[in-house]
Each structure stands twice: as structure tokens, then as C-alpha cells.
Scaffold this active site. Structure first.
Site, short mmCIF file in Angstrom:
data_model
loop_
_atom_site.label_atom_id
_atom_site.label_comp_id
_atom_site.label_asym_id
_atom_site.label_seq_id
_atom_site.Cartn_x
_atom_site.Cartn_y
_atom_site.Cartn_z
N CYS A 91 46.51 -15.33 10.23
CA CYS A 91 45.17 -15.80 9.90
C CYS A 91 44.62 -15.14 8.80
CB CYS A 91 44.51 -15.83 11.39
SG CYS A 91 44.96 -16.91 12.50
N HIS A 358 38.75 -23.33 11.33
CA HIS A 358 39.56 -22.49 10.81
C HIS A 358 40.72 -22.93 10.09
CE1 HIS A 358 41.97 -18.77 10.80
NE2 HIS A 358 42.17 -18.62 11.91
N CYS A 388 41.10 -11.23 12.66
CA CYS A 388 42.17 -10.70 13.58
C CYS A 388 43.55 -11.49 13.12
CB CYS A 388 41.66 -11.08 14.96
SG CYS A 388 41.15 -12.81 15.24
#
Length: 402
Positions: A91, A358, A388
Site C-alpha cells: 500500500c 484506496h 500502513c
């Protein structure tokens, strides 16, 4: 060591990551191409001045494979001399790409580079690239593997965030995102996505649900209860965290990040190259860091990554005016605020991935641009962006307004 400056930042709107999403018809390489063209055209760049283009992509298979950064460079009609590379730090890939571009500039090995990312989650399914971490039983057992949602629920349970608290955070994210769009706070960075005929397909984040209420969210079933209780991942997580007697499943589709499509790019260079090209620096990249963290709970990496970046910058948490932390799950942000004592008025002030989505490989570059725009709007001297990361990692970058 040279200073690395940000000269421009651009992103597409986020399209729903489903077959009925507005960006589903657009290939990943075309999304990347359009933000690269925007960076070129907005700064009137002679593209031969760019040394490298680095793009994050979390599922680099199929039409997102084959070093999508280099193919997008060529497809955007950049000079053939411009190289391209694709990276994957889950991510944080988009932010890591910007950091790698900055590292080349800081080391003197590049004068001007672009970092960014792309992910078309409607066309290339998340997880379709496989990997030993969650698939190989020998590896998964040894590492106490559990899906991210279990980690998010474990954070909520361990640190005391109830269903009402995480839902309240999600409602506020929706409200802030709507306000930011209504006030035009994203206008300077948004690149409307166009079709082959030049018609605009999407010019606004379409995942948002601005009318969401606590009552609406209360009707949603926990998204990871079945994986935890029926598939046995709660038991795995509690073997790693024996102090936890049970896991309260509080995360739903309404208080977790949305699946979307999108791309982003950030132009980074040294001062001499900027002056030569007639560009005005917007911010200096003061420090950045990545780190590993415990992989079962997985999502606590932003705290040590922030501490590592602050140490490198010679700063403390009180020196940071604004924060952006990717809203992978509500508990991730709530724990960060709890750990550092950061007030909600200073973090994710324009909403986040719970409201807007996202797009895995692009998000890091997107939220960096959001932070920079807001720093300029408020006149905030410093900002920190962090995410994260899967398998237990974190990445953080500190900006200083010019």
C-alpha cells in the site's frame, strides 16, 4: 547531499473499482499515461530532462505487468532517454516511488525524476499476483498469517476502539471529503480522465457516500467475522497475541478503505534543475523512512516509520503541523492518534480512503499531494504523510513548505 524539491503533483479522480465504475474502461497504462502527460504539460517540461520515472503498482500482472512505468513513459510520448521502473511495497508503493525518486536526486544520481503509482482494481483483481506469504502453508503458519482485516479488528480490540467509535470516524471522513470537494481543495491536483475522443470520463472522486450516517453504518455486517471465526484466523492472531481473549469484529465496508481505480505522479528535482527549467519549488522533502513491524497485526507500521523519519529529520511529533495517514481501516488512524497524541483536527483534514477509496499502488503519491495542497492552503510549514503496509511495514515522508 542535494536537497530534493517537489515541483508538481497530479492525480486522477478515484473511480469505483468495479465493472460499473467510470474508469473501468480505461487501461492501467492509460491512467498512468494521462498523469504523466499532465505533469509534462502543466510544467511545460522538455521530457528529456527527466532522468527516471518510478511507479508503484501492487498487482503488477497482466495489463499492469511488464514494468508499467517504462511503458507509460513511452505511451505518454516522453523522450526515449527517460527510463522507468515499477516497484511494490504494497500500500505504500506510491509514496515509496516518490521517496526513491527523491533519493536519486539527493544522491546526485538524478537531477529530475517522477515518482507515482497506478492501480486499476476494477480490471486487475487485488491478490491475483499470489505470493508465498498467504498461500504457502509452511510460510503462512510460521509467520502467523492473518488477513489485514483481522489485524484491523485486532487493533480495535487491543486498544479499545468500539464499533461506534470506528463508525463515527468513518462518518467524519465522509463529511470532510465532501467539504473538501465542495470548497475546491483538490482542484489544483486533479487531472480529469478522458477517453480516446478527448471526452471527460471522470473529474471527481466517485466512491464517496457523503450522506452516510451512523445509523446507516450500524446496519452493515462485520466484514471479517467469517474469516476470523469460521476460517480460523482469529485463533491464529490470538496465538500471536495471547493477551487478547477474543477479537471484536468492528470493521465493515463502511469504515474500511474502498476499492477504486486511479493514478498519481509527483515531479521531484534539485534546485539547479528547477531554476534551469523555470520551475518554482513547492516543498522540500526533508526526510523519509520505511520500516518493518509485527506482521500478524500488520497495520501498526506508521508509528515506527514516523519515529524513524522524525529522528532522521531531527524533529519531534510536535514539530509537524499536518498529517496524512492512509485510512486503510478506521482503527489504524485512531491508534496513530492515540499513540502520538495527535488531535483529529491535524490529521486527514480532507477525509481519506474510507470516503474516497484506496487505489493501492497510487495512494501514497495521492495522499502526499493532498498533504502538500493543504499545507499551501493553510500556510502550514511542515507535514508528514504515512501509510500502513502489508506484511507488517510502514513508510513515512516529511515535507517542509517552501
Amino acid at each position: 547531499m542535494n536537497d530534493a524539491y517537489i515541483y508538481d503533483s497530479a492525480r486522477t479522480p478515484r473511480g469505483r473499482g468495479r465493472s460499473n465504475g467510470s474508469l473501468h474502461e480505461v487501461t492501467p497504462v492509460e491512467l498512468a499515461t494521462q498523469v504523466l502527460k499532465a505533469i509534462r504539460d502543466r510544467s511545460n517540461l522538455e521530457t528529456a530532462e527527466i532522468d527516471d520515472v518510478i511507479f508503484g503498482c501492487v498487482t503488477p500482472v497482466g495489463e499492469q505487468g511488464s514494468d508499467i512505468a517504462r511503458i507509460a513513459v513511452l505511451n505518454a510520448d516522453y523522450a526515449e532517454s527517460v527510463s522507468g521502473q515499477q516497484l511494490n511495497r504494497f500500500c505504500a508503493s506510491g509514496l515509496e516511488a516518490v521517496n526513491n525518486a527523491a533519493a536519486q536526486v539527493m544522491s546526485g544520481m538524478a537531477e529530475m525524476a517522477i515518482g507515482g503509482g497506478v492501480e486499476s482494481m476494477s480490471r486487475v483483481a487485488m491478490g491475483s499476483d499470489g505470493g508465498a506469504w498467504g498461500i504457502d502453508p509452511a510460510v503462512a503458519t510460521r509467520l502467523y498469517f492473518a488477513p489485514q482485516g483481522i489485524g484491523a479488528d485486532l487493533i480495535a480490540t487491543k486498544y479499545g476502539f468500539s464499533r461506534e467509535v470506528v463508525d463515527s470516524y468513518a462518518v467524519e471522513s465522509q463529511r470532510r471529503a465532501q467539504q473538501a470537494w465542495d470548497e475546491g481543495r483538490f482542484a489544483g491536483s486533479i487531472v480529469p480522465v478522458k477517453d480516446r475522443l478527448g471526452r471527460t470520463i471522470l473529474d471527481r472522486d466517485e466512491y464517496m457516500r457523503p450522506g452516510t450516517t451512523l445509523a446507516d453504518l450500524a446496519q452493515l455486517r462485520p466484514a471479517f467475522e467469517a474469516a476470523g471465526e469460521q476460517a480460523g484466523f482469529d485463533a491464529v492472531a490470538m496465538m500471536r497475541y495471547p493477551e487478547v481473549e477474543w477479537i471484536e469484529h468492528v470493521h465493515t465496508a463502511g469504515n474500511s478503505s474502498g476499492i477504486v481505480d486511479g493514478a498519481a505522479a509527483v515531479l521531484v528535482g534539485n534546485r539547479q534543475a528547477g531554476e534551469r527549467l523555470g520551475l518554482r519549488p513547492r516543498a522540500r522533502i526533508r526526510a523519509f523512512a520505511s520500516c518493518g513491524s509485527e506482521p500478524t497485526i500488520m497495520l501498526t507500521g506508521p508509528m515506527p516509520a514516523t519515529e524513524k523519519a522524525l529522528k532522521r529529520a531531527g524533529m519531534t511529533i510536535s514539530d509537524i503541523a499536518l498529517f496524512e495517514l492512509n485510512e486503510a481501516f478506521a482503527s489504524v488512524v485512531l491508534r496513530y492518534m492515540q499513540y502520538f497524541g495527535v488531535d483529529h483536527s491535524r490529521i486527514n483534514v480532507n477525509g481519506g480512503a474510507i470516503a474516497m477509496g484506496h487505489p493501492l499502488g497510487a495512494t501514497g503519491a495521492m495522499v502526499l499531494g493532498t498533504l502538500l495542497d493543504e499545507m499551501e492552503r493553510r500556510g502550514a510549514a511542515t507535514g508528514l504523510v504515512t501509510l500502513c503496509v502489508g506484511a507488517g511495514m510502514g513508510t513515512a515522508t516529511i515535507l517542509e513548505l517552501v
